[in-house]
Write an enzyme that holds these catalytic residues in place. Structure first.
Site, PDB file in Angstrom:
ATOM      1  N   PRO A  33       0.785  -1.241   0.000  1.00  0.00           N
ATOM      2  CA  PRO A  33       0.000   0.000   0.000  1.00  0.00           C
ATOM      3  C   PRO A  33       0.817   1.292   0.000  1.00  0.00           C
ATOM      4  CG  PRO A  33       0.037  -0.940   2.206  1.00  0.00           C
ATOM      5  CD  PRO A  33       0.768  -1.906   1.316  1.00  0.00           C
ATOM      6  N   ALA A  35       4.007   1.944   2.013  1.00  0.00           N
ATOM      7  CA  ALA A  35       4.825   2.311   3.185  1.00  0.00           C
ATOM      8  C   ALA A  35       6.314   2.484   2.826  1.00  0.00           C
ATOM      9  CB  ALA A  35       4.658   1.281   4.292  1.00  0.00           C
ATOM     10  N   TRP A  36       6.839   1.578   2.017  1.00  0.00           N
ATOM     11  CA  TRP A  36       8.252   1.722   1.623  1.00  0.00           C
ATOM     12  C   TRP A  36       8.427   3.003   0.805  1.00  0.00           C
ATOM     13  CZ3 TRP A  36      12.015  -2.784   0.284  1.00  0.00           C
ATOM     14  CH2 TRP A  36      12.086  -3.675   1.373  1.00  0.00           C
ATOM     15  N   ASP A  62       3.088  -1.600  -8.741  1.00  0.00           N
ATOM     16  CA  ASP A  62       2.423  -2.748  -8.106  1.00  0.00           C
ATOM     17  C   ASP A  62       1.310  -3.284  -8.994  1.00  0.00           C
ATOM     18  OD1 ASP A  62       2.499  -3.745  -4.880  1.00  0.00           O
ATOM     19  OD2 ASP A  62       0.780  -4.432  -6.073  1.00  0.00           O
ATOM     20  N   ASP A  79       2.318  -5.265 -13.846  1.00  0.00           N
ATOM     21  CA  ASP A  79       3.109  -6.437 -13.487  1.00  0.00           C
ATOM     22  C   ASP A  79       4.564  -6.163 -13.865  1.00  0.00           C
ATOM     23  OD1 ASP A  79       4.392  -8.888 -13.340  1.00  0.00           O
ATOM     24  OD2 ASP A  79       2.660 -10.003 -14.099  1.00  0.00           O
ATOM     25  N   ASP A 104       9.980  -5.332  -2.229  1.00  0.00           N
ATOM     26  CA  ASP A 104       9.353  -6.043  -1.120  1.00  0.00           C
ATOM     27  C   ASP A 104       8.247  -6.921  -1.707  1.00  0.00           C
ATOM     28  OD1 ASP A 104       9.047  -6.573   1.628  1.00  0.00           O
ATOM     29  OD2 ASP A 104       7.495  -5.054   1.840  1.00  0.00           O
ATOM     30  N   LYS A 144      13.455  -8.757  -1.309  1.00  0.00           N
ATOM     31  CA  LYS A 144      12.970  -9.768  -0.352  1.00  0.00           C
ATOM     32  C   LYS A 144      12.947 -11.131  -1.021  1.00  0.00           C
ATOM     33  CE  LYS A 144       8.472  -9.847   0.941  1.00  0.00           C
ATOM     34  NZ  LYS A 144       7.437  -9.222   1.811  1.00  0.00           N
TER      35      LYS A 144
HETATM   36  N1  SAM Z   1       6.534  -2.651   0.603  1.00  0.00           N
HETATM   37  C1  SAM Z   1       5.074  -2.485   0.612  1.00  0.00           C
HETATM   38  C2  SAM Z   1       4.737  -1.417   1.626  1.00  0.00           C
HETATM   39  O1  SAM Z   1       5.599  -1.133   2.466  1.00  0.00           O
HETATM   40  O2  SAM Z   1       3.638  -0.857   1.591  1.00  0.00           O
HETATM   41  C3  SAM Z   1       4.382  -3.809   0.901  1.00  0.00           C
HETATM   42  C4  SAM Z   1       4.539  -4.784  -0.243  1.00  0.00           C
HETATM   43  S1  SAM Z   1       3.553  -6.244  -0.140  1.00  0.00           S
HETATM   44  C5  SAM Z   1       4.390  -7.199   1.081  1.00  0.00           C
HETATM   45  C6  SAM Z   1       3.939  -7.103  -1.631  1.00  0.00           C
HETATM   46  C7  SAM Z   1       3.371  -6.493  -2.903  1.00  0.00           C
HETATM   47  O3  SAM Z   1       3.999  -7.087  -4.054  1.00  0.00           O
HETATM   48  C8  SAM Z   1       1.872  -6.710  -3.093  1.00  0.00           C
HETATM   49  O4  SAM Z   1       1.192  -5.472  -3.048  1.00  0.00           O
HETATM   50  C9  SAM Z   1       1.766  -7.368  -4.470  1.00  0.00           C
HETATM   51  O5  SAM Z   1       0.674  -6.904  -5.221  1.00  0.00           O
HETATM   52  C10 SAM Z   1       3.085  -6.965  -5.118  1.00  0.00           C
HETATM   53  N2  SAM Z   1       3.486  -7.808  -6.256  1.00  0.00           N
HETATM   54  C11 SAM Z   1       3.566  -9.152  -6.279  1.00  0.00           C
HETATM   55  N3  SAM Z   1       3.915  -9.580  -7.512  1.00  0.00           N
HETATM   56  C12 SAM Z   1       4.077  -8.476  -8.283  1.00  0.00           C
HETATM   57  C13 SAM Z   1       4.425  -8.264  -9.648  1.00  0.00           C
HETATM   58  N4  SAM Z   1       4.661  -9.289 -10.470  1.00  0.00           N
HETATM   59  N5  SAM Z   1       4.484  -6.993 -10.120  1.00  0.00           N
HETATM   60  C14 SAM Z   1       4.231  -5.957  -9.281  1.00  0.00           C
HETATM   61  N6  SAM Z   1       3.905  -6.096  -7.982  1.00  0.00           N
HETATM   62  C15 SAM Z   1       3.823  -7.338  -7.478  1.00  0.00           C
END
Ligand code: SAM
Length: 190
Positions: A33, A35-36, A62, A79, A104, A144
């Site tokens: 959402p 935060a980073w 995202d 993506d 992340d 990560k």
């Molecule tokens: N770092 C974020 C924060 O601090 O708000 C939290 C990230 S959350 C753990 C992981 C995110 O990775 C999800 O919102 C997911 O939609 C995204 N994600 C996963 N696969 C993805 C892709 N292929 N392309 C873009 N985003 C992706």
């Protein structure tokens, strides 16, 4: 106020390794959402809050939608593995390149540990390829991953392309025992 507790992982890593500083340009992968991105906006001075320091830039990508954040540019519903996303990223970057790629990202977990591990490793390997197009020489990649047998493959790829690779386990992610980060610094470039 941060949108998510994950902010504290990046703050902890940055306190120790100083990967973000005013003036840097950052790509935040898996930004929702946001935060980073909030942390990155502060650290690179993307809003020009400190007029005496250089102003940085933050681009968050995202699959999901992300609420607007002052100081950041978001590419939502995109993506990172899609070539169209790379083109969109390049067109949004002021200098076409970034100083740091942060990830992340996490795929939707199936609960099958091995499969989830492999999916995340291949996302990270995709980032190493993406770096070829958009990461400046001497740049940083923080990603990560979930521990498993293919972590070495990723670590070795990173070691080929970066002068320094560290494995980090922030206190803030201790609860999720399989989660770690690779911090790769000093990108060798092409
Ligand atoms: N770092 C974020 C924060 O601090 O708000 C939290 C990230 S959350 C753990 C992981 C995110 O990775 C999800 O919102 C997911 O939609 C995204 N994600 C996963 N696969 C993805 C892709 N292929 N392309 C873009 N985003 C992706």
């Amino acid at each position: 106020n941060y949108r998510c507790r994950s902010a504290f992982k990046l703050l902890e890593i940055d306190d120790k390794f100083h990967i973000l500083r005013p003036g840097l340009s950052v790509l935040d992968c898996g930004a929702a959402p946001g935060a980073w991105s909030q942390v990155a906006v502060e650290k690179v001075n993307a809003l020009g809050t400190d007029p005496s320091a250089p102003t940085g830039f933050v681009l968050g990508v995202d699959l999901m939608r992300i609420s607007p954040l002052e100081g950041a540019v978001f590419l939502p519903e995109a993506d990172i593995t899609d070539p169209n996303t790379l083109r969109a990223i390049q067109s949004l970057l002021p200098a076409g390149k970034v100083d740091a790629i942060l990830s992340d990202m996490a795929p939707n977990a199936t609960g099958i540990k091995d499969l989830d591990h492999q999916k995340l490793i291949s996302l990270c390997l995709g980032l190493v390829n993406l770096a070829q197009s958009i990461l400046k020489p001497k740049g940083t990649l923080l990603c990560k991953f979930w521990d498993g047998h293919e972590s070495r493959v990723l670590q070795n790829r990173l070691k080929e392309q970066f002068r320094e690779v560290k494995t980090l386990k922030p206190q803030a992610s201790r609860k999720d025992s399989s989660e770690s980060y690779f911090l790769a610094r000093l990108y060798k470039g092409k």
